[in-house]
Scaffold this motif. Structure first.
Motif, PDB file in Angstrom:
ATOM      1  N   GLN A 142     -15.722 -13.490   0.079  1.00  0.00           N
ATOM      2  CA  GLN A 142     -16.128 -13.936  -1.316  1.00  0.00           C
ATOM      3  C   GLN A 142     -17.836 -13.883  -1.559  1.00  0.00           C
ATOM      4  N   SER A 143     -18.129 -13.217  -2.920  1.00  0.00           N
ATOM      5  CA  SER A 143     -20.043 -13.007  -2.753  1.00  0.00           C
ATOM      6  C   SER A 143     -20.023 -13.691  -4.181  1.00  0.00           C
ATOM      7  N   LEU A 144     -21.262 -14.638  -4.081  1.00  0.00           N
ATOM      8  CA  LEU A 144     -21.966 -15.463  -5.643  1.00  0.00           C
ATOM      9  C   LEU A 144     -22.970 -14.217  -5.650  1.00  0.00           C
ATOM     10  N   LEU A 148     -25.485   0.419  -1.141  1.00  0.00           N
ATOM     11  CA  LEU A 148     -24.292   0.464  -0.554  1.00  0.00           C
ATOM     12  C   LEU A 148     -23.682   0.935   0.207  1.00  0.00           C
ATOM     13  N   HIS A 149     -22.373   0.200   1.533  1.00  0.00           N
ATOM     14  CA  HIS A 149     -22.227  -0.323   2.363  1.00  0.00           C
ATOM     15  C   HIS A 149     -20.921   0.448   2.859  1.00  0.00           C
ATOM     16  N   PHE A 150     -20.933   0.723   3.868  1.00  0.00           N
ATOM     17  CA  PHE A 150     -19.878   1.112   4.511  1.00  0.00           C
ATOM     18  C   PHE A 150     -19.830   0.433   6.105  1.00  0.00           C
ATOM     19  N   ALA A 178     -14.681   1.274  10.489  1.00  0.00           N
ATOM     20  CA  ALA A 178     -14.266   1.543   9.044  1.00  0.00           C
ATOM     21  C   ALA A 178     -13.247   0.158   8.478  1.00  0.00           C
ATOM     22  N   GLN A 179     -13.983   0.000   6.779  1.00  0.00           N
ATOM     23  CA  GLN A 179     -13.429  -0.793   6.543  1.00  0.00           C
ATOM     24  C   GLN A 179     -12.489  -0.103   5.080  1.00  0.00           C
ATOM     25  N   GLY A 180     -11.157  -0.287   4.671  1.00  0.00           N
ATOM     26  CA  GLY A 180     -10.747   0.027   3.315  1.00  0.00           C
ATOM     27  C   GLY A 180     -11.032  -1.032   2.547  1.00  0.00           C
ATOM     28  N   HIS A 189     -19.490   2.025  -0.744  1.00  0.00           N
ATOM     29  CA  HIS A 189     -19.161   0.445  -1.295  1.00  0.00           C
ATOM     30  C   HIS A 189     -20.682  -0.588  -2.412  1.00  0.00           C
ATOM     31  N   GLY A 190     -20.397  -0.296  -3.678  1.00  0.00           N
ATOM     32  CA  GLY A 190     -21.917  -1.608  -4.026  1.00  0.00           C
ATOM     33  C   GLY A 190     -21.431  -1.486  -5.460  1.00  0.00           C
ATOM     34  N   PHE A 191     -21.626  -2.751  -5.898  1.00  0.00           N
ATOM     35  CA  PHE A 191     -21.875  -2.995  -7.145  1.00  0.00           C
ATOM     36  C   PHE A 191     -23.241  -3.554  -8.154  1.00  0.00           C
ATOM     37  N   CYS A 192     -22.748  -3.788  -9.174  1.00  0.00           N
ATOM     38  CA  CYS A 192     -23.834  -4.022 -10.115  1.00  0.00           C
ATOM     39  C   CYS A 192     -23.247  -5.511 -10.897  1.00  0.00           C
ATOM     40  N   ALA A 194     -14.388 -11.262  -4.718  1.00  0.00           N
ATOM     41  CA  ALA A 194     -13.801 -11.041  -3.747  1.00  0.00           C
ATOM     42  C   ALA A 194     -12.898  -9.738  -3.373  1.00  0.00           C
ATOM     43  N   TYR A 195     -13.605  -9.473  -1.972  1.00  0.00           N
ATOM     44  CA  TYR A 195     -12.453  -8.321  -1.822  1.00  0.00           C
ATOM     45  C   TYR A 195     -11.993  -8.448  -0.662  1.00  0.00           C
ATOM     46  N   LYS A 196     -10.768  -7.640   0.020  1.00  0.00           N
ATOM     47  CA  LYS A 196     -10.393  -7.962   1.481  1.00  0.00           C
ATOM     48  C   LYS A 196     -10.694  -6.822   2.150  1.00  0.00           C
ATOM     49  N   TYR A 247     -12.462  -6.262  10.624  1.00  0.00           N
ATOM     50  CA  TYR A 247     -13.143  -7.073  10.613  1.00  0.00           C
ATOM     51  C   TYR A 247     -14.694  -7.145  10.974  1.00  0.00           C
ATOM     52  N   TYR A 248     -15.737  -7.752   9.870  1.00  0.00           N
ATOM     53  CA  TYR A 248     -16.902  -7.400  10.059  1.00  0.00           C
ATOM     54  C   TYR A 248     -17.823  -7.480  11.236  1.00  0.00           C
ATOM     55  N   SER A 249     -18.692  -6.418  11.056  1.00  0.00           N
ATOM     56  CA  SER A 249     -19.221  -5.725  12.435  1.00  0.00           C
ATOM     57  C   SER A 249     -20.305  -5.726  12.539  1.00  0.00           C
ATOM     58  N   ALA A 275     -32.878  -7.611   1.560  1.00  0.00           N
ATOM     59  CA  ALA A 275     -34.176  -6.979   1.885  1.00  0.00           C
ATOM     60  C   ALA A 275     -33.546  -5.740   2.663  1.00  0.00           C
ATOM     61  N   LYS A 276     -32.313  -5.436   3.315  1.00  0.00           N
ATOM     62  CA  LYS A 276     -31.677  -4.746   3.594  1.00  0.00           C
ATOM     63  C   LYS A 276     -31.439  -3.245   3.340  1.00  0.00           C
ATOM     64  N   ASP A 277     -31.121  -3.660   1.583  1.00  0.00           N
ATOM     65  CA  ASP A 277     -31.168  -2.721   0.838  1.00  0.00           C
ATOM     66  C   ASP A 277     -31.342  -2.681  -0.112  1.00  0.00           C
TER      67      ASP A 277
HETATM   68  C1  LIG Z   1     -19.995  -8.848   5.151  1.00  0.00           C
HETATM   69  C2  LIG Z   1     -19.715  -9.712   5.958  1.00  0.00           C
HETATM   70  C3  LIG Z   1     -21.645 -10.555   6.034  1.00  0.00           C
HETATM   71  N1  LIG Z   1     -21.486 -11.462   6.842  1.00  0.00           N
HETATM   72  C4  LIG Z   1     -23.092 -12.397   6.796  1.00  0.00           C
HETATM   73  C5  LIG Z   1     -24.344 -10.768   7.287  1.00  0.00           C
HETATM   74  C6  LIG Z   1     -25.347 -11.487   6.530  1.00  0.00           C
HETATM   75  O1  LIG Z   1     -26.035 -13.030   7.745  1.00  0.00           O
HETATM   76  C7  LIG Z   1     -24.966 -12.332   5.524  1.00  0.00           C
HETATM   77  C8  LIG Z   1     -25.492 -11.704   4.005  1.00  0.00           C
HETATM   78  O2  LIG Z   1     -24.422 -10.247   4.796  1.00  0.00           O
HETATM   79  P1  LIG Z   1     -25.321  -9.241   3.117  1.00  0.00           P
HETATM   80  O3  LIG Z   1     -26.433  -8.998   3.276  1.00  0.00           O
HETATM   81  O4  LIG Z   1     -24.134  -8.041   4.249  1.00  0.00           O
HETATM   82  O5  LIG Z   1     -23.930  -9.138   2.166  1.00  0.00           O
HETATM   83  P2  LIG Z   1     -23.731  -8.499   1.075  1.00  0.00           P
HETATM   84  O6  LIG Z   1     -24.639  -7.711   0.853  1.00  0.00           O
HETATM   85  O7  LIG Z   1     -22.875  -9.071   0.235  1.00  0.00           O
HETATM   86  O8  LIG Z   1     -22.822  -7.496   1.823  1.00  0.00           O
HETATM   87  C9  LIG Z   1     -21.404  -7.037   0.807  1.00  0.00           C
HETATM   88  O9  LIG Z   1     -22.005  -5.832   0.195  1.00  0.00           O
HETATM   89  C10 LIG Z   1     -20.785  -5.290  -0.643  1.00  0.00           C
HETATM   90  C11 LIG Z   1     -20.991  -4.080  -1.593  1.00  0.00           C
HETATM   91  C12 LIG Z   1     -19.327  -4.817   0.710  1.00  0.00           C
HETATM   92  O10 LIG Z   1     -19.654  -3.549   0.336  1.00  0.00           O
HETATM   93  C13 LIG Z   1     -19.432  -5.699   1.964  1.00  0.00           C
HETATM   94  O11 LIG Z   1     -18.479  -5.056   2.529  1.00  0.00           O
HETATM   95  C14 LIG Z   1     -20.464  -5.855   2.186  1.00  0.00           C
HETATM   96  O12 LIG Z   1     -21.161  -4.479   2.760  1.00  0.00           O
HETATM   97  O13 LIG Z   1     -23.080 -12.366   5.487  1.00  0.00           O
HETATM   98  C15 LIG Z   1     -20.246 -12.210   7.621  1.00  0.00           C
HETATM   99  O14 LIG Z   1     -20.389 -12.902   8.719  1.00  0.00           O
HETATM  100  N2  LIG Z   1     -19.524 -11.001   7.092  1.00  0.00           N
HETATM  101  C16 LIG Z   1     -19.000 -10.414   7.519  1.00  0.00           C
HETATM  102  O15 LIG Z   1     -17.688  -9.882   6.120  1.00  0.00           O
END
Ligand SMILES: Cc1cn([C@H]2C[C@H](O)[C@@H](COP(=O)(O)OP(=O)(O)O[C@H]3O[C@@H](C)C(=O)[C@@H](O)[C@H]3O)O2)c(=O)[nH]c1=O
Length: 149
Positions: A11-13, A23-25, A31-33, A81-84, A93-95, A99-101, A130-132
């Motif tokens: 879940q992200s706010l 855009l992430h993968f 690899a994730q669905g 994948h990405g969003f605005c 929220a996304y399933k 696992y995250y790697s 910063a990474k994006d």
């Molecule tokens: C996605 C994820 C991040 N993290 C950590 C890594 C980092 O320190 C912090 C924030 O991660 P990110 O900057 O990658 O967060 P975010 O930019 O929200 O990344 C997400 O973006 C969307 C568009 C997606 O498609 C997701 O799969 C994921 O990549 O959280 C985890 O521990 N577990 C996770 O499953």
């Protein structure tokens, strides 16, 4: 579609309207669905086909997801994948099926002109992580995914 098993739910706010994530993968073997929904607010959600050999390689698809509509988008493995966010204070929220790697966490530039995603007018590049801000272009990515013709 083959059955899928979700192993993690994220879940992200995002506080600001126009926040872009992506855009992430993730590459194999992580690899994730992703099954994406908006639990508060609204987003324009985007998938880009990264599968070499796919007739839609490099093309994107997008949909508006809102908490009010309770709609979801399935992003298969092999797609970035990405969003605005379309409104302030949006919760996504996304399933995911793997696992995250950190080692397999990869990206594609949100504004790659070869992909040419039609982001909404509210999209605000100053709200990128910063990474994006430094993700590579599609043409510079190795072949992470392949499909037979
Ligand atoms: C996605 C994820 C991040 N993290 C950590 C890594 C980092 O320190 C912090 C924030 O991660 P990110 O900057 O990658 O967060 P975010 O930019 O929200 O990344 C997400 O973006 C969307 C568009 C997606 O498609 C997701 O799969 C994921 O990549 O959280 C985890 O521990 N577990 C996770 O499953």
């Amino acid at each position: 579609m083959a059955p899928v098993e979700f192993v993690q739910e994220n879940q992200s706010l995002s506080m600001a309207q126009g926040t872009i994530r992506g855009l992430h993968f993730q590459s194999e073997p992580f690899a994730q669905g992703k099954l994406v929904r908006c639990v508060e607010g609204a987003i324009f959600d985007v998938a880009v086909d990264l599968r070499h050999g796919s007739p839609t390689y490099g093309q994107w698809a997008g949909a508006t997801l809102t908490a009010q509509d309770c709609n979801q988008l399935w992003i298969p493995s092999g797609f970035a994948h990405g969003f605005c966010t379309l409104v302030p204070q949006t919760v996504v929220a996304y399933k995911v099926t793997a696992y995250y790697s950190r080692e397999n966490d990869l990206g594609l530039a949100w504004d790659d002109p070869d992909v040419n995603v039609a982001w909404p007018d509210v999209a605000d590049p100053t709200k990128l992580s910063a990474k994006d801000q430094v993700q590579p272009r599609l043409a510079d990515l190795p072949s992470y995914f392949e499909v037979a013709n």
